[in-house]
Write a protein that holds these residues in place. Sequence first.
Motif, PDB file in Angstrom:
ATOM      1  N   PRO A  92      28.035 -27.383 -11.127  1.00 34.80           N
ATOM      2  CA  PRO A  92      27.137 -27.719 -12.234  1.00 34.80           C
ATOM      3  C   PRO A  92      27.672 -27.046 -13.503  1.00 34.80           C
ATOM      4  CG  PRO A  92      26.153 -26.022 -10.879  1.00 34.80           C
ATOM      5  CD  PRO A  92      27.419 -26.446 -10.181  1.00 34.80           C
ATOM      6  N   PRO A  93      27.260 -27.531 -14.678  1.00 35.01           N
ATOM      7  CA  PRO A  93      27.795 -26.989 -15.935  1.00 35.01           C
ATOM      8  C   PRO A  93      27.723 -25.466 -16.049  1.00 35.01           C
ATOM      9  CG  PRO A  93      26.529 -28.957 -16.371  1.00 35.01           C
ATOM     10  CD  PRO A  93      26.345 -28.640 -14.920  1.00 35.01           C
ATOM     11  N   MET A  94      26.646 -24.856 -15.596  1.00 35.58           N
ATOM     12  CA  MET A  94      26.509 -23.408 -15.699  1.00 35.58           C
ATOM     13  C   MET A  94      27.609 -22.682 -14.922  1.00 35.58           C
ATOM     14  SD  MET A  94      24.575 -21.056 -16.922  1.00 35.58           S
ATOM     15  CE  MET A  94      23.510 -19.678 -16.644  1.00 35.58           C
ATOM     16  N   LEU A  95      27.905 -23.154 -13.722  1.00 33.11           N
ATOM     17  CA  LEU A  95      28.946 -22.520 -12.909  1.00 33.11           C
ATOM     18  C   LEU A  95      30.347 -22.950 -13.328  1.00 33.11           C
ATOM     19  CD1 LEU A  95      27.346 -22.579  -9.352  1.00 33.11           C
ATOM     20  CD2 LEU A  95      27.571 -20.644 -10.911  1.00 33.11           C
ATOM     21  N   ALA A  96      30.461 -24.084 -13.986  1.00 41.73           N
ATOM     22  CA  ALA A  96      31.775 -24.560 -14.420  1.00 41.73           C
ATOM     23  C   ALA A  96      32.435 -23.578 -15.387  1.00 41.73           C
ATOM     24  CB  ALA A  96      31.656 -25.937 -15.058  1.00 41.73           C
ATOM     25  N   LEU A  97      31.636 -22.775 -16.057  1.00 42.60           N
ATOM     26  CA  LEU A  97      32.183 -21.749 -16.941  1.00 42.60           C
ATOM     27  C   LEU A  97      33.038 -20.749 -16.180  1.00 42.60           C
ATOM     28  CD1 LEU A  97      28.952 -21.024 -19.028  1.00 42.60           C
ATOM     29  CD2 LEU A  97      30.954 -22.353 -19.758  1.00 42.60           C
ATOM     30  N   PHE A  98      32.784 -20.620 -14.893  1.00 49.52           N
ATOM     31  CA  PHE A  98      33.498 -19.662 -14.053  1.00 49.52           C
ATOM     32  C   PHE A  98      34.425 -20.363 -13.064  1.00 49.52           C
ATOM     33  CE2 PHE A  98      29.269 -18.093 -15.147  1.00 49.52           C
ATOM     34  CZ  PHE A  98      29.605 -16.954 -15.870  1.00 49.52           C
ATOM     35  N   ALA A  99      34.847 -21.567 -13.392  1.00 45.72           N
ATOM     36  CA  ALA A  99      35.613 -22.404 -12.464  1.00 45.72           C
ATOM     37  C   ALA A  99      36.868 -21.718 -11.934  1.00 45.72           C
ATOM     38  CB  ALA A  99      35.972 -23.737 -13.117  1.00 45.72           C
ATOM     39  N   GLU A 100      37.619 -21.058 -12.780  1.00 47.29           N
ATOM     40  CA  GLU A 100      38.867 -20.437 -12.321  1.00 47.29           C
ATOM     41  C   GLU A 100      38.606 -19.280 -11.364  1.00 47.29           C
ATOM     42  OE1 GLU A 100      41.902 -21.698 -12.419  1.00 47.29           O
ATOM     43  OE2 GLU A 100      40.847 -23.357 -13.372  1.00 47.29           O
ATOM     44  N   LYS A 101      37.577 -18.487 -11.628  1.00 48.61           N
ATOM     45  CA  LYS A 101      37.228 -17.397 -10.712  1.00 48.61           C
ATOM     46  C   LYS A 101      36.724 -17.966  -9.385  1.00 48.61           C
ATOM     47  CE  LYS A 101      36.286 -13.824 -14.061  1.00 48.61           C
ATOM     48  NZ  LYS A 101      35.386 -12.800 -14.532  1.00 48.61           N
ATOM     49  N   ILE A 102      35.944 -19.031  -9.451  1.00 43.24           N
ATOM     50  CA  ILE A 102      35.434 -19.665  -8.238  1.00 43.24           C
ATOM     51  C   ILE A 102      36.586 -20.284  -7.454  1.00 43.24           C
ATOM     52  CG2 ILE A 102      33.994 -21.558  -7.368  1.00 43.24           C
ATOM     53  CD1 ILE A 102      32.080 -20.910  -9.758  1.00 43.24           C
ATOM     54  N   ARG A 103      37.525 -20.934  -8.159  1.00 43.54           N
ATOM     55  CA  ARG A 103      38.697 -21.524  -7.496  1.00 43.54           C
ATOM     56  C   ARG A 103      39.489 -20.438  -6.758  1.00 43.54           C
ATOM     57  NH1 ARG A 103      41.323 -26.097  -8.618  1.00 43.54           N
ATOM     58  NH2 ARG A 103      40.478 -26.196 -10.717  1.00 43.54           N
ATOM     59  N   ALA A 104      39.695 -19.299  -7.410  1.00 45.30           N
ATOM     60  CA  ALA A 104      40.448 -18.209  -6.788  1.00 45.30           C
ATOM     61  C   ALA A 104      39.743 -17.713  -5.518  1.00 45.30           C
ATOM     62  CB  ALA A 104      40.631 -17.062  -7.780  1.00 45.30           C
ATOM     63  N   LYS A 105      38.430 -17.565  -5.583  1.00 42.45           N
ATOM     64  CA  LYS A 105      37.668 -17.106  -4.410  1.00 42.45           C
ATOM     65  C   LYS A 105      37.730 -18.138  -3.297  1.00 42.45           C
ATOM     66  CE  LYS A 105      33.216 -15.248  -2.928  1.00 42.45           C
ATOM     67  NZ  LYS A 105      33.807 -14.301  -2.024  1.00 42.45           N
ATOM     68  N   LEU A 106      37.562 -19.412  -3.632  1.00 41.09           N
ATOM     69  CA  LEU A 106      37.630 -20.463  -2.621  1.00 41.09           C
ATOM     70  C   LEU A 106      39.015 -20.519  -1.978  1.00 41.09           C
ATOM     71  CD1 LEU A 106      35.692 -23.282  -4.483  1.00 41.09           C
ATOM     72  CD2 LEU A 106      34.918 -22.072  -2.427  1.00 41.09           C
ATOM     73  N   THR A 107      40.056 -20.431  -2.801  1.00 41.11           N
ATOM     74  CA  THR A 107      41.422 -20.485  -2.297  1.00 41.11           C
ATOM     75  C   THR A 107      41.698 -19.312  -1.366  1.00 41.11           C
ATOM     76  OG1 THR A 107      42.150 -21.642  -4.282  1.00 41.11           O
ATOM     77  CG2 THR A 107      43.853 -20.559  -2.990  1.00 41.11           C
ATOM     78  N   ARG A 108      41.114 -18.167  -1.659  1.00 40.46           N
ATOM     79  CA  ARG A 108      41.307 -16.977  -0.838  1.00 40.46           C
ATOM     80  C   ARG A 108      40.456 -17.020   0.436  1.00 40.46           C
ATOM     81  NH1 ARG A 108      39.490 -13.343  -4.258  1.00 40.46           N
ATOM     82  NH2 ARG A 108      37.451 -13.246  -3.285  1.00 40.46           N
ATOM     83  N   ASP A 109      39.205 -17.479   0.331  1.00 43.97           N
ATOM     84  CA  ASP A 109      38.257 -17.325   1.438  1.00 43.97           C
ATOM     85  C   ASP A 109      38.069 -18.545   2.333  1.00 43.97           C
ATOM     86  OD1 ASP A 109      37.918 -14.765   0.531  1.00 43.97           O
ATOM     87  OD2 ASP A 109      35.981 -15.135  -0.398  1.00 43.97           O
ATOM     88  N   VAL A 110      38.186 -19.752   1.802  1.00 40.81           N
ATOM     89  CA  VAL A 110      37.959 -20.944   2.631  1.00 40.81           C
ATOM     90  C   VAL A 110      38.969 -21.031   3.787  1.00 40.81           C
ATOM     91  CG1 VAL A 110      37.940 -23.471   2.653  1.00 40.81           C
ATOM     92  CG2 VAL A 110      36.688 -22.222   0.892  1.00 40.81           C
ATOM     93  N   PRO A 111      40.254 -20.681   3.588  1.00 38.82           N
ATOM     94  CA  PRO A 111      41.163 -20.745   4.731  1.00 38.82           C
ATOM     95  C   PRO A 111      40.726 -19.868   5.908  1.00 38.82           C
ATOM     96  CG  PRO A 111      42.420 -20.635   2.699  1.00 38.82           C
ATOM     97  CD  PRO A 111      40.958 -20.398   2.338  1.00 38.82           C
ATOM     98  N   LYS A 112      39.931 -18.857   5.660  1.00 40.98           N
ATOM     99  CA  LYS A 112      39.451 -17.993   6.742  1.00 40.98           C
ATOM    100  C   LYS A 112      38.577 -18.764   7.728  1.00 40.98           C
ATOM    101  CE  LYS A 112      39.734 -13.903   3.875  1.00 40.98           C
ATOM    102  NZ  LYS A 112      38.996 -12.865   3.145  1.00 40.98           N
ATOM    103  N   LEU A 113      37.980 -19.876   7.281  1.00 43.30           N
ATOM    104  CA  LEU A 113      37.174 -20.695   8.193  1.00 43.30           C
ATOM    105  C   LEU A 113      38.031 -21.297   9.300  1.00 43.30           C
ATOM    106  CD1 LEU A 113      34.909 -22.692   5.697  1.00 43.30           C
ATOM    107  CD2 LEU A 113      34.222 -20.781   7.168  1.00 43.30           C
ATOM    108  N   LEU A 114      39.324 -21.414   9.032  1.00 40.81           N
ATOM    109  CA  LEU A 114      40.226 -22.044  10.011  1.00 40.81           C
ATOM    110  C   LEU A 114      40.950 -21.021  10.880  1.00 40.81           C
ATOM    111  CD1 LEU A 114      41.703 -24.811   7.713  1.00 40.81           C
ATOM    112  CD2 LEU A 114      39.901 -25.039   9.426  1.00 40.81           C
ATOM    113  N   GLU A 115      40.612 -19.757  10.739  1.00 43.66           N
ATOM    114  CA  GLU A 115      41.266 -18.713  11.544  1.00 43.66           C
ATOM    115  C   GLU A 115      40.566 -18.541  12.864  1.00 43.66           C
ATOM    116  OE1 GLU A 115      41.338 -15.231   9.061  1.00 43.66           O
ATOM    117  OE2 GLU A 115      42.920 -16.056   7.840  1.00 43.66           O
TER     118      GLU A 115
END
Length: 100
Positions: free
Chosen positions: A77-100
């Motif tokens: 949503p627009p409010m969180l889109a302001l933090f898109a790069e920080k959210i992308r970094a967290k997702l890139t770091r943490d989502v792969p852990k779901l596949l471990e």
Amino acid sequence: MTEPIAIDIPHKLGRDGARTRIEQGTGRLAEFIPGGMITEQRWEEDTLHLAVEALGQRVVSRIAVEEARVHAEFDLPPMLALFAEKIRAKLTRDVPKLLE
């Protein structure tokens, strides 16, 4: 509407193995939003449609499970889109852990 965050996660689990790991770890996706809870979750073939809500914000995602990779898209949503790069970094770091 902002561009969705898209990430690709390679894996060696095969489609069924990756889907099982995602099903078992889905609840952890709510942790990406403080106080978040899953309000929608459904599979359409090999794609998980998921919505997480907290503090009036809703993040909708699609997680497509393929034989050798998982492709995930997150609509912010627009409010969180302001933090898109920080959210992308967290997702890139943490989502792969779901596949471990």
